[in-house]
Design a protein around this motif. Structure first.
Motif, short mmCIF file in Angstrom:
data_model
loop_
_atom_site.label_atom_id
_atom_site.label_comp_id
_atom_site.label_asym_id
_atom_site.label_seq_id
_atom_site.Cartn_x
_atom_site.Cartn_y
_atom_site.Cartn_z
N ILE A 118 0.83 -1.20 0.00
CA ILE A 118 0.00 0.00 0.00
C ILE A 118 0.87 1.25 0.00
O ILE A 118 0.62 2.22 -0.73
N GLU A 119 1.94 1.25 0.82
CA GLU A 119 2.83 2.41 0.87
C GLU A 119 3.51 2.63 -0.48
O GLU A 119 3.64 3.78 -0.93
N GLU A 120 3.96 1.56 -1.12
CA GLU A 120 4.62 1.70 -2.41
C GLU A 120 3.65 2.23 -3.46
O GLU A 120 3.99 3.11 -4.27
N ARG A 121 2.42 1.73 -3.44
CA ARG A 121 1.42 2.20 -4.40
C ARG A 121 1.10 3.68 -4.17
O ARG A 121 1.01 4.46 -5.13
N CYS A 122 0.95 4.07 -2.92
CA CYS A 122 0.67 5.48 -2.62
C CYS A 122 1.88 6.36 -2.96
O CYS A 122 1.71 7.50 -3.41
N ARG A 123 3.10 5.84 -2.74
CA ARG A 123 4.29 6.62 -3.06
C ARG A 123 4.37 6.89 -4.56
O ARG A 123 4.73 8.00 -5.00
N GLY A 160 4.07 10.56 -6.31
CA GLY A 160 5.09 11.03 -7.24
C GLY A 160 4.50 11.55 -8.54
O GLY A 160 4.94 12.59 -9.07
N LYS A 161 3.49 10.88 -9.06
CA LYS A 161 2.84 11.36 -10.28
C LYS A 161 2.09 12.66 -10.03
O LYS A 161 2.08 13.55 -10.89
N ILE A 162 1.46 12.79 -8.87
CA ILE A 162 0.75 14.03 -8.55
C ILE A 162 1.72 15.20 -8.46
O ILE A 162 1.48 16.29 -9.01
N HIS A 201 2.04 18.66 -10.95
CA HIS A 201 2.01 20.05 -10.51
C HIS A 201 3.29 20.79 -10.89
O HIS A 201 3.25 21.97 -11.23
N VAL A 202 4.43 20.10 -10.85
CA VAL A 202 5.69 20.75 -11.19
C VAL A 202 5.79 20.98 -12.69
O VAL A 202 6.18 22.05 -13.15
N ASN A 203 5.43 19.95 -13.49
CA ASN A 203 5.50 20.02 -14.95
C ASN A 203 6.92 20.40 -15.36
O ASN A 203 7.88 19.77 -14.96
N ASP A 204 7.08 21.44 -16.17
CA ASP A 204 8.40 21.87 -16.61
C ASP A 204 8.91 23.07 -15.83
O ASP A 204 9.84 23.76 -16.27
N MET A 205 8.30 23.37 -14.70
CA MET A 205 8.70 24.54 -13.93
C MET A 205 10.10 24.34 -13.34
O MET A 205 10.41 23.28 -12.80
N MET A 260 2.28 13.55 2.15
CA MET A 260 1.16 13.19 1.28
C MET A 260 0.92 11.69 1.27
O MET A 260 -0.23 11.24 1.19
N VAL A 261 2.00 10.89 1.36
CA VAL A 261 1.83 9.43 1.42
C VAL A 261 1.11 9.04 2.70
O VAL A 261 0.17 8.23 2.68
N ARG A 262 1.51 9.61 3.83
CA ARG A 262 0.84 9.30 5.09
C ARG A 262 -0.61 9.74 5.07
O ARG A 262 -1.50 9.03 5.55
N THR A 263 -0.87 10.92 4.52
CA THR A 263 -2.24 11.42 4.47
C THR A 263 -3.11 10.55 3.57
O THR A 263 -4.27 10.26 3.89
N MET A 264 -2.55 10.11 2.42
CA MET A 264 -3.32 9.27 1.51
C MET A 264 -3.66 7.93 2.15
O MET A 264 -4.76 7.40 1.98
N ILE A 265 -2.74 7.36 2.93
CA ILE A 265 -2.98 6.06 3.55
C ILE A 265 -3.96 6.19 4.72
O ILE A 265 -4.90 5.41 4.85
N ASN A 266 -3.76 7.19 5.57
CA ASN A 266 -4.52 7.28 6.81
C ASN A 266 -5.89 7.95 6.63
O ASN A 266 -6.86 7.56 7.28
#
Length: 736
Positions: free
Chosen positions: A413-418, A422-424, A428-432, A450-456
């Motif tokens: 679950i942690e690896e999937r959320c990580r 990373g994609k999110i 947001h960063v794009n080419d900035m 963000m990983v902890r928040t997504m899991i919990n």
């Protein structure tokens, strides 16, 4: 209450009353949370239809809450229903949300721990006794969750989705105390799985004929004996497992030195295993085993020389020692038994002044010792040798914890959320362009939080919405040339509110250090921006005055002789060009200057310009005729129809520009919002449409023609429009 005359229906009604009060409070919290989210949505919504829909959902939550709870309470006691065997994704309607819901249900089971397990076993016993009145799995976490999902099917999707998302945190996670109350009630009425039943299976058979002289049986006295040593071991196995899991409610506690009493320990253990059985009904051998184990532990735990922390560690092993004594008859008779050696070594380490501070080494041995007693007592020998090494001061490496299926699933679950986080972040960063402190902030703060928040809590929670807004602010401020101290303070307050809110998980020490480093970087950038603005303001003339300019010597010309006397070097050509590129003349400066008027010629200005006029007159004779110049008057440019049409076209095209704001500064990614003809400036906006930057129209056109300001993604139509505009501006015109 007479436990032998209580019917299963009466027990069911009492359980419904106790659980109903807890669930009613949980439902009020759940609907209040949904109303808050809907109100926030309605407050920030610009579309009138969506805002009206949100307020209608709020009104529905308030009006249907009581009816929803009554129907939900009725569903819980239905003996058979389709939702009792349906899959989670069928009840929820979405597989991703179903997986998240299952994770929350499993976490709630871990929080309730042994209390929920015991309640589930006792309810199963009631169901076996009377399946007509007590449904299977009555008031368990799974059954109330299934009934809740089935009842939400009639609600609108906007309300249903929010209720399901917060069901775990508002209801399931807070049911731990109620299961303790339910277990106490079931113990009082005599519902003990595998020991006694509320309904006698032989009650339906014909009563046997008893002689007239038979004495009536006393119903309040149990008619069975306590467990034998083998039965005692079977009862202790789940208690030891619960102790390994961190549940200490089955451990006999002591608070002071010489506070461990053998009689109190024996009474506590017997009451935990057989709360309704008098001590006199216990078999003699079982009572002796418990008493002798209490005496063995009292010799160690009543020693005042042992550090209190080590005494508490030894007391943690009391159930494991009792289990081993019930299984192994050599434990009490053999003074060199491995478990006896372990207790003596723990006492030796706790009483040695040089070894008492090494509390972590002995704490890491407690779980392996209890697991060895449960699974393989032969492993106690190597464990005692490791404790002997600790007592001699030798460093001992802690064994690697065994990987359980739950740990493997958590790692997946942690690896999937990580990967998802990373994609999110990449989106947001794009080419900035990212500065080094910003990259450290994303990697060391945003990504793990963000990983902890997504899991919990999931991506619908308040901390997740706050972290996304904070991420956008961080990416914007890190390259903002107009950054000021107020912006830095506002970002710091927002970050503290997001990360330290009571609903969030907070930051670790290294994460807080990375955030402080980024705030320090923003503070330094704001100070540099202020210094640059002050130096620019002092190096250029005052263009805000409404009076006509008098040709007086500039500040640079006045300071030039002083600089020569002091031995200072003149500014280089690069610095002069950079300063000129940032100095945009005002409309007053660009007004026609009639030099024929004698009033505007003063002796000071004429004397100061003698040298410059002589230096300029020489090369002018050899210079070729200049090309048609583009107007530099901002108000004039803003009033031209061609310029207006050009910027109107760009504001409607929604093209993104990399805007040049000065030498050595990062380009800002913005959109053209509009052209302000009254002030002669171009307004730029961010992705939300908020004005973020205003530049003079002459500077913007100059940067566009010089390709300092350019499109993020090339567009041939824009290139043609810009070339056409340049050709039109270079045509000679009468400006008077």
């Amino acid at each position: 209450m007479n436990r032998f005359q209580t019917s299963p229906a009466q027990v069911r009604d009492e359980l419904a009353r106790l659980m109903g009060a807890a669930l009613h409070e949980g439902m009020k919290r759940l609907f209040a949370q949904a109303e808050r989210q809907l109100f926030d949505l309605a407050s920030s919504e610009t579309d009138s239809d969506r805002r009206a829909e949100a307020f209608e959902a709020i009104a529905l939550c308030r009006s249907e809450q009581d009816g929803f709870f009554r129907a939900f309470a009725g569903e819980l006691q239905r003996p058979t229903a389709p939702w009792q065997t349906a899959e989670w994704h069928e009840l929820i309607g979405d597989r991703t949300r179903a997986l998240r819901f299952e994770d929350e249900l499993a976490e709630a089971g871990q929080r309730c721990g042994i209390e929920h397990t015991q309640f589930e076993a006792r309810v199963g016993q009631l169901h076996e006794d009377d399946p007509d009145h007590v449904p299977a799995g009555l008031f368990t976490l799974e059954s109330i969750s299934r009934a809740f999902l089935a009842q939400t099917r009639d609600l609108p999707e906007t309300v249903r989705r929010r209720l399901i998302a917060h069901w775990g945190e508002q209801v399931l996670f807070r049911l731990t105390p109620i299961y303790s109350v339910l277990n106490d009630y079931l113990i009082q009425v005599g519902v003990l799985p595998g020991i006694k039943r509320l309904r006698d299976p032989l009650a339906d058979a014909a009563p046997a004929v008893t002689p007239a002289t038979a004495q009536p049986a006393i119903p309040d006295v149990p008619q069975h004996a306590g467990p034998s040593p083998d039965g005692l071991a079977e009862r202790l196995v789940p208690l030891v497992r619960a102790t390994i899991g961190g549940d200490d409610q089955y451990l006999f506690r002591f608070e002071r030195d010489h506070d461990w009493r053998t009689e109190d320990f024996a009474g506590f253990i017997m009451d935990r295993l057989e709360p309704t059985l008098p001590i006199a009904n216990w078999p003699t051998r079982s009572r002796e085993i418990i008493r002798l184990v209490g005496m063995t532990l009292s010799d160690v735990l009543n020693d005042g020389l042992i550090d209190p922390r080590h005494r508490r560690q030894i007391a943690t092993l009391q159930l494991a020692v009792l289990l081993l004594a019930a299984r192994d008859r050599h434990f009490l008779s053999d003074a060199d038994h491995p478990m006896r050696r372990i207790l003596n070594l723990l006492a030796l380490i706790g009483s040695d002044p040089d070894l008492k501070p090494d509390i972590e080494s002995t704490a890491a041995m407690l779980v392996p010792i209890q697991q060895a007693v449960l699974e393989n007592p032969a492993e106690l020998d190597p464990l005692s040798e490791r404790l002997r090494d600790i007592s001699r001061g030798k460093p001992v490496e802690a064994p690697e914890p065994a990987v359980t299926p739950a740990h493997e699933r958590l790692a997946q679950i942690e690896e999937r959320c990580r990967i998802r986080v990373g994609k999110i972040l990449a989106g947001h960063v794009n080419d900035m362009p990212l500065r080094e402190p910003t990259r450290a902030l994303l990697d060391d703060v945003f990504q793990p939080f963000m990983v902890r928040t997504m899991i919990n809590q999931g991506r619908q929670s308040a901390p997740w919405a706050g972290i996304i807004g904070l991420l956008q602010d961080a990416l914007t401020l890190q390259i903002d040339p107009t950054l000021g101290p107020d912006d830095v303070k506002a970002f710091g307050r927002n970050a503290s509110q997001v990360f330290n809110d009571k609903t969030s998980d907070g930051l670790l020490a290294d994460e807080q250090q990375a955030l402080d480093a980024f705030l320090a970087y923003l503070d330094s950038q704001s100070r540099e921006g202020l210094q640059f603005a002050e130096s620019t303001a002092t190096s250029r003339p005052d263009s805000a005055s409404d009076a006509p300019r008098v040709a007086t010597p500039s500040a640079a010309e006045e300071k030039a002789p002083a600089a020569d006397v002091a031995g200072e070097t003149a500014p280089t050509e690069t610095e002069t060009v950079a300063s000129d590129s940032l100095t945009i003349p005002s409309p007053v400066e660009l007004a026609p200057n009639h030099s024929d008027s004698p009033a505007q010629k003063t002796p000071s200005s004429r004397g100061a310009s003698d040298e410059t006029e002589s230096a300029i007159d020489e090369p002018e004779a050899d210079q070729p005729p200049s090309e048609p110049a583009i107007p530099t008057d901002g108000l004039l440019l803003a009033s031209l129809p061609t310029v207006k049409d050009f910027f109107d076209q760009q504001s409607r095209s929604e093209e993104w520009f990399e805007v040049y704001t000065g030498p050595g500064r990062a380009l800002r990614r913005l959109k053209i919002r509009d052209l302000d003809p009254d002030n002669g400036v171009v307004n730029f906006a961010n992705r939300t449409g908020q004005a973020k930057l205003s530049l003079p129209v002459a500077q913007v056109l100059d940067d566009l023609f010089a390709e300092r300001t350019r499109l993020v993604f090339g567009n041939p139509r824009f290139a043609r429009s810009l070339a056409t505009l340049r050709a039109q501006l270079e045509e000679p015109r009468d400006e008077h």
